[in-house]
Design an enzyme around this catalytic site. Structure first.
Site, PDB file in Angstrom:
ATOM      1  N   HIS A 260       0.878  -1.174   0.000  1.00  0.00           N
ATOM      2  CA  HIS A 260       0.000   0.000   0.000  1.00  0.00           C
ATOM      3  C   HIS A 260       0.921   1.232   0.000  1.00  0.00           C
ATOM      4  O   HIS A 260       2.008   1.176   0.568  1.00  0.00           O
ATOM      5  CB  HIS A 260      -0.821  -0.058   1.283  1.00  0.00           C
ATOM      6  CG  HIS A 260      -1.938   0.918   1.387  1.00  0.00           C
ATOM      7  ND1 HIS A 260      -1.746   2.222   1.729  1.00  0.00           N
ATOM      8  CD2 HIS A 260      -3.277   0.758   1.224  1.00  0.00           C
ATOM      9  CE1 HIS A 260      -2.929   2.832   1.773  1.00  0.00           C
ATOM     10  NE2 HIS A 260      -3.875   1.964   1.471  1.00  0.00           N
TER      11      HIS A 260
ATOM     12  N   ASP B 181       2.469  -4.789   8.155  1.00  0.00           N
ATOM     13  CA  ASP B 181       1.264  -3.984   8.029  1.00  0.00           C
ATOM     14  C   ASP B 181       0.070  -4.947   8.035  1.00  0.00           C
ATOM     15  O   ASP B 181      -0.164  -5.656   7.061  1.00  0.00           O
ATOM     16  CB  ASP B 181       1.363  -3.192   6.717  1.00  0.00           C
ATOM     17  CG  ASP B 181       0.055  -2.553   6.288  1.00  0.00           C
ATOM     18  OD1 ASP B 181      -0.960  -2.700   7.001  1.00  0.00           O
ATOM     19  OD2 ASP B 181       0.056  -1.902   5.237  1.00  0.00           O
TER      20      ASP B 181
ATOM     21  N   GLN C 169      -4.962  -4.995   6.405  1.00  0.00           N
ATOM     22  CA  GLN C 169      -5.908  -5.752   5.595  1.00  0.00           C
ATOM     23  C   GLN C 169      -6.153  -7.148   6.163  1.00  0.00           C
ATOM     24  O   GLN C 169      -7.165  -7.769   5.879  1.00  0.00           O
ATOM     25  CB  GLN C 169      -5.355  -5.863   4.164  1.00  0.00           C
ATOM     26  CG  GLN C 169      -6.374  -6.185   3.113  1.00  0.00           C
ATOM     27  CD  GLN C 169      -7.535  -5.205   3.107  1.00  0.00           C
ATOM     28  OE1 GLN C 169      -8.690  -5.617   3.194  1.00  0.00           O
ATOM     29  NE2 GLN C 169      -7.266  -3.925   3.023  1.00  0.00           N
TER      30      GLN C 169
ATOM     31  N   LYS D  20     -11.162  -1.096   9.636  1.00  0.00           N
ATOM     32  CA  LYS D  20     -11.255  -2.238   8.723  1.00  0.00           C
ATOM     33  C   LYS D  20     -11.740  -3.480   9.455  1.00  0.00           C
ATOM     34  O   LYS D  20     -11.847  -4.556   8.872  1.00  0.00           O
ATOM     35  CB  LYS D  20      -9.903  -2.491   8.066  1.00  0.00           C
ATOM     36  CG  LYS D  20      -9.553  -1.334   7.131  1.00  0.00           C
ATOM     37  CD  LYS D  20      -8.513  -1.667   6.119  1.00  0.00           C
ATOM     38  CE  LYS D  20      -8.329  -0.470   5.205  1.00  0.00           C
ATOM     39  NZ  LYS D  20      -7.035  -0.451   4.562  1.00  0.00           N
TER      40      LYS D  20
ATOM     41  N   CYS E 236      -4.530   2.398  -3.952  1.00  0.00           N
ATOM     42  CA  CYS E 236      -3.326   2.862  -3.232  1.00  0.00           C
ATOM     43  C   CYS E 236      -2.168   1.896  -3.414  1.00  0.00           C
ATOM     44  O   CYS E 236      -1.326   1.742  -2.526  1.00  0.00           O
ATOM     45  CB  CYS E 236      -3.577   3.054  -1.734  1.00  0.00           C
ATOM     46  SG  CYS E 236      -4.751   4.336  -1.366  1.00  0.00           S
TER      47      CYS E 236
HETATM   48  C1  LIG Z   1      -6.075   0.362   4.516  1.00  0.00           C
HETATM   49  C2  LIG Z   1      -4.676  -0.034   4.447  1.00  0.00           C
HETATM   50  C3  LIG Z   1      -3.659   0.829   4.890  1.00  0.00           C
HETATM   51  C4  LIG Z   1      -3.929   2.234   5.379  1.00  0.00           C
HETATM   52  O1  LIG Z   1      -4.756   2.250   6.491  1.00  0.00           O
HETATM   53  P1  LIG Z   1      -5.275   3.650   7.062  1.00  0.00           P
HETATM   54  O2  LIG Z   1      -6.388   3.266   7.982  1.00  0.00           O
HETATM   55  O3  LIG Z   1      -5.740   4.447   5.885  1.00  0.00           O
HETATM   56  O4  LIG Z   1      -4.131   4.290   7.765  1.00  0.00           O
HETATM   57  C5  LIG Z   1      -2.360   0.382   4.831  1.00  0.00           C
HETATM   58  N1  LIG Z   1      -2.063  -0.845   4.376  1.00  0.00           N
HETATM   59  C6  LIG Z   1      -3.007  -1.708   3.947  1.00  0.00           C
HETATM   60  C7  LIG Z   1      -2.612  -3.073   3.461  1.00  0.00           C
HETATM   61  C8  LIG Z   1      -4.343  -1.335   3.969  1.00  0.00           C
HETATM   62  O5  LIG Z   1      -5.276  -2.178   3.544  1.00  0.00           O
END
Ligand SMILES: *Cc1c(COP(=O)(O)O)cnc(C)c1O
Length: 408
Positions: free
Chosen positions: A125, A202, A205, A228, A366
């Site tokens: 992302h 990260d 997701q 999320k 993104c």
């Molecule tokens: C949504 C997402 C982000 C960003 O999350 P925010 O809530 O906008 O800070 C980063 N990495 C992944 C894989 C995502 O799905």
């Protein structure tokens, strides 16, 4: 292991928004990878907070402030328990994944020197690319990228080749938001540690689909966003191993993060407060805890099993459409389908199905490097949650067929 079967119709009643109509049609919400919907149980917690005990935390001796502090700290403990984190002070409350990543990337500035290497994956992302590029600009470190293959899987042999004693940091998402790929993070973490590099995963997701055990993973940093996983926007958590959090400098200066302040020198508060300057999203943090309670009451094993069935069904139905191609066909994936129809622009497909009440995402999600890899401007992305149904998949398929007939 016997996994319970979910009663989806009962679950759907928890989500008031799923009862609404869009363009005169019942809403079919398939943009869960961008943000999930919020159950009444979490909405109630938000309303209760503002109606009952809205106050600033950690500062007041009065009753409201103590009630708010207790609820906020209880939420931190729920997060700790959910992700199997050793200490509650390793849970840093953030405004979301982006904040958590920037906190770490900024903090590493003084630890890196020219020629050091940072490894990221090809399917990140933007929030997990740009902060590292900025870190490289500040320090002279070099960004190395683990390539992916056409199935949307990382070429893991290449990762092993990139690792060396120059590697200081490795960053990878647990699950790709654009493709749904579940990355082999156990292997990534273990190999990085062998060369002495720290790892940030990260989990933005992954968190709605996989309950990560952070002690078992032995990861150094892990980030999530509450929105999320059935929580509100503007709140999330950064997990950091105690030894790292002690070493990293504070990210922002302000109230709440200090022990003592004079104009000559300030000493910082203990963890986690050192990284929590200013008044946080108190209500959001408490609601994040409620969202975890809600998802755990449904059960992550049951969620994964149900979403996987939905994914298989949707994949089969969509692939039966002439000219439809799915991007991201790895062996392990979550319930995300990125696709295009030959000759049609993803934006047009998204606009037509919206007229039918169906919410999907279109664009680069993104993750522009992934789109460049496939040489496409973007995709249509349908992402499913445990509250979606087979009937909704059918409506999506009908909608895409209609779009195809109109556009070609
Ligand atoms: C949504 C997402 C982000 C960003 O999350 P925010 O809530 O906008 O800070 C980063 N990495 C992944 C894989 C995502 O799905």
């Amino acid at each position: 292991m016997v996994i319970k079967t979910l009663d989806i119709q009962t679950i759907r009643k928890d989500f008031p928004i799923l009862q609404r109509e869009v363009n005169g049609q019942p809403l079919v919400y398939l943009d869960n990878a961008a943000t999930s919907q919020t159950p009444q149980q979490v909405i109630d917690v938000i309303v209760d907070y503002y109606q009952g005990y809205n106050a600033n935390i950690h500062r007041g001796v009065h009753t409201l402030s103590q009630e708010a502090t207790d609820a906020y700290e209880a939420a931190r403990q729920k997060i700790q328990k959910h992700f199997n984190i050793a200490h509650s002070h390793e849970v840093i409350m953030t405004s979301g994944t982006t904040h958590g990543i920037n906190l770490v990337a900024t903090g590493f500035t003084s630890f890196l020197k020219k020629g050091d290497q940072i490894i990221v994956s090809a399917m990140e992302h933007h929030s997990n690319i740009v902060p590292w590029q900025m870190l490289c600009e500040r320090t002279g470190a070099i960004l190395k990228v683990v390539p992916m293959n056409l199935d949307g899987e990382l070429v893991i042999e290449e990762y092993h080749k990139l690792l060396s004693d120059k590697t200081k940091l490795v960053f990878c998402n647990h699950v790709s938001n654009a493709l749904g790929t579940i990355n082999p993070i156990e292997e990534i973490i273990e190999a990085a540690h062998k060369v002495g590099a720290a790892v940030l995963i990260d989990g933005a997701q992954a968190a709605a689909h996989i309950k990560a055990d952070l002690q078992a993973l032995d990861v150094d940093f892990y980030t999530v966003s509450a929105h999320k996983m059935c929580g509100p926007t503007g709140v999330g958590m950064l997990y950091g191993k105690e030894e790292w959090l002690k070493k990293l400098p504070p990210y922002q200066g302000g109230g709440e993060m200090i022990a003592e302040v004079t104009f000559e020198k300030t000493t910082y508060a203990d963890l986690p407060h050192k990284f929590e300057a200013g008044t946080p999203n108190i209500c959001g943090g408490i609601a994040f805890g409620a969202a975890l309670d809600y998802m755990n009451s449904i059960g992550f094993d049951a969620i994964a099993q149900y979403e996987d069935e939905l994914l298989q069904y949707a994949t089969e139905q969509l692939l039966a459409i002439d000219g439809l191609k799915i991007y991201g066909t790895p062996a392990h994936k979550t319930s995300v389908i990125s696709f295009n129809i030959e000759g049609a622009h993803p934006y047009d497909i998204g606009t037509i199905v919206d007229k039918l009440g169906i919410a999907v995402r279109t664009g680069h999600h993104c993750a522009q490097p992934i789109m460049d890899f496939y040489k496409i401007p973007g995709t249509v992305r349908a992402s499913f949650s445990f509250y979606n149904t087979r009937e909704e998949v059918d409506k999506l398929v009908e909608g895409v067929k209609r779009a195809r007939n109109m556009l070609l």
